[in-house]
Write a protein that holds these residues in place. Structure first.
Motif, short mmCIF file in Angstrom:
data_model
loop_
_atom_site.label_atom_id
_atom_site.label_comp_id
_atom_site.label_asym_id
_atom_site.label_seq_id
_atom_site.Cartn_x
_atom_site.Cartn_y
_atom_site.Cartn_z
N GLY A 65 0.79 -1.22 0.00
CA GLY A 65 0.00 0.00 0.00
C GLY A 65 0.83 1.27 0.00
N ARG A 66 2.12 1.16 0.24
CA ARG A 66 3.01 2.33 0.24
C ARG A 66 4.04 2.28 -0.88
NH1 ARG A 66 6.42 3.24 4.30
NH2 ARG A 66 6.69 1.03 4.87
N PHE A 67 4.53 1.10 -1.19
CA PHE A 67 5.56 0.93 -2.23
C PHE A 67 4.92 0.27 -3.46
CE2 PHE A 67 9.59 0.50 0.64
CZ PHE A 67 9.22 1.66 1.32
N ALA A 68 5.47 0.59 -4.62
CA ALA A 68 5.01 -0.02 -5.86
C ALA A 68 6.21 -0.35 -6.74
CB ALA A 68 4.05 0.89 -6.60
N ILE A 69 6.30 -1.59 -7.15
CA ILE A 69 7.37 -2.01 -8.04
C ILE A 69 6.83 -2.09 -9.47
CG2 ILE A 69 6.95 -4.48 -7.68
CD1 ILE A 69 10.02 -4.88 -7.81
N SER A 70 7.65 -1.66 -10.41
CA SER A 70 7.25 -1.71 -11.82
C SER A 70 8.50 -1.86 -12.66
CB SER A 70 6.49 -0.43 -12.21
OG SER A 70 7.31 0.71 -12.04
N ARG A 71 8.31 -2.11 -13.96
CA ARG A 71 9.48 -2.24 -14.83
C ARG A 71 9.16 -1.74 -16.22
NH1 ARG A 71 11.34 -8.17 -14.57
NH2 ARG A 71 12.82 -7.50 -16.16
N ASP A 72 10.21 -1.30 -16.88
CA ASP A 72 10.14 -0.90 -18.27
C ASP A 72 11.25 -1.65 -19.00
OD1 ASP A 72 10.20 0.29 -20.75
OD2 ASP A 72 9.99 2.32 -20.02
N ASN A 73 10.87 -2.74 -19.65
CA ASN A 73 11.89 -3.57 -20.30
C ASN A 73 12.52 -2.88 -21.51
OD1 ASN A 73 11.72 -5.66 -18.45
ND2 ASN A 73 10.15 -6.76 -19.61
N THR A 74 11.87 -1.88 -22.05
CA THR A 74 12.48 -1.15 -23.16
C THR A 74 13.65 -0.29 -22.67
OG1 THR A 74 11.03 0.78 -22.99
CG2 THR A 74 10.26 -1.07 -24.34
N LYS A 75 13.64 0.01 -21.37
CA LYS A 75 14.72 0.80 -20.77
C LYS A 75 15.60 -0.03 -19.85
CE LYS A 75 12.09 5.12 -20.89
NZ LYS A 75 11.54 6.26 -20.09
N ASN A 76 15.35 -1.35 -19.81
CA ASN A 76 16.13 -2.24 -18.93
C ASN A 76 16.15 -1.75 -17.49
OD1 ASN A 76 16.71 -3.88 -21.09
ND2 ASN A 76 18.80 -3.18 -21.35
N THR A 77 15.01 -1.31 -17.02
CA THR A 77 14.94 -0.66 -15.70
C THR A 77 13.74 -1.19 -14.90
OG1 THR A 77 15.96 1.34 -16.58
CG2 THR A 77 14.83 1.53 -14.47
N VAL A 78 14.01 -1.42 -13.63
CA VAL A 78 12.96 -1.72 -12.65
C VAL A 78 12.92 -0.57 -11.65
CG1 VAL A 78 12.28 -3.23 -10.74
CG2 VAL A 78 13.04 -4.22 -12.91
N TYR A 79 11.72 -0.17 -11.28
CA TYR A 79 11.53 0.95 -10.36
C TYR A 79 10.92 0.47 -9.05
CZ TYR A 79 11.92 3.44 -14.80
OH TYR A 79 12.34 3.91 -16.02
N LEU A 80 11.23 1.20 -8.00
CA LEU A 80 10.55 1.01 -6.73
C LEU A 80 10.10 2.39 -6.27
CD1 LEU A 80 9.73 -1.05 -4.56
CD2 LEU A 80 11.80 -0.39 -3.30
#
Length: 125
Positions: A65-80
């Protein structure tokens, strides 16, 4: 695959930060990725993880509910994306990766052979 984590910093409680994990050296879209954190003198603990496609995500209870993980494989990046930060979120945050088909348990710190260097997150009260 090589990983580089960045985006840490110092924020006040209630603030937000977005961490990035940038990969190089292999086809990143075939890897599952986890974020872990470690406080000095304590074991490294699971925070969040994401499957290769981004379809499946996992969180430890304390960040749901506070953190969200996502990714953009076109940029080879995962976000938190970290919102509503608390002083107890203070730690060094690491990203880790493993080939998706080799991951048995996303929360297992020992299941990831590839690690970034860590980025410090400090939340002041």
């Amino acid at each position: 695959v090589q990983l580089q984590a960045c985006g840490g910093g110092t924020v006040q409680a209630g603030g937000s930060l977005r961490l990035s994990c940038v990969a190089s050296g292999d086809t990143f879209s075939t890897y599952g990725v986890g974020w872990f954190r470690q406080v000095s003198g304590k074991d490294r603990e699971f925070v969040a993880a994401i499957s290769w496609s981004g379809t499946n995500t996992y969180y430890t209870d304390s960040v749901k509910g506070r953190f969200a993980i996502s990714r953009d494989n076109t940029k080879n990046t995962v976000y938190l994306q970290m919102n509503s930060l608390k002083p107890e979120d203070t730690a060094v945050y690491f990203c880790a990766a493993e080939k998706e088909y080799l991951i048995r348990y996303y929360r297992d710190v020992g299941g990831y052979p590839y690690w970034g260097q860590g980025t410090q997150v400090t939340v002041s009260s």
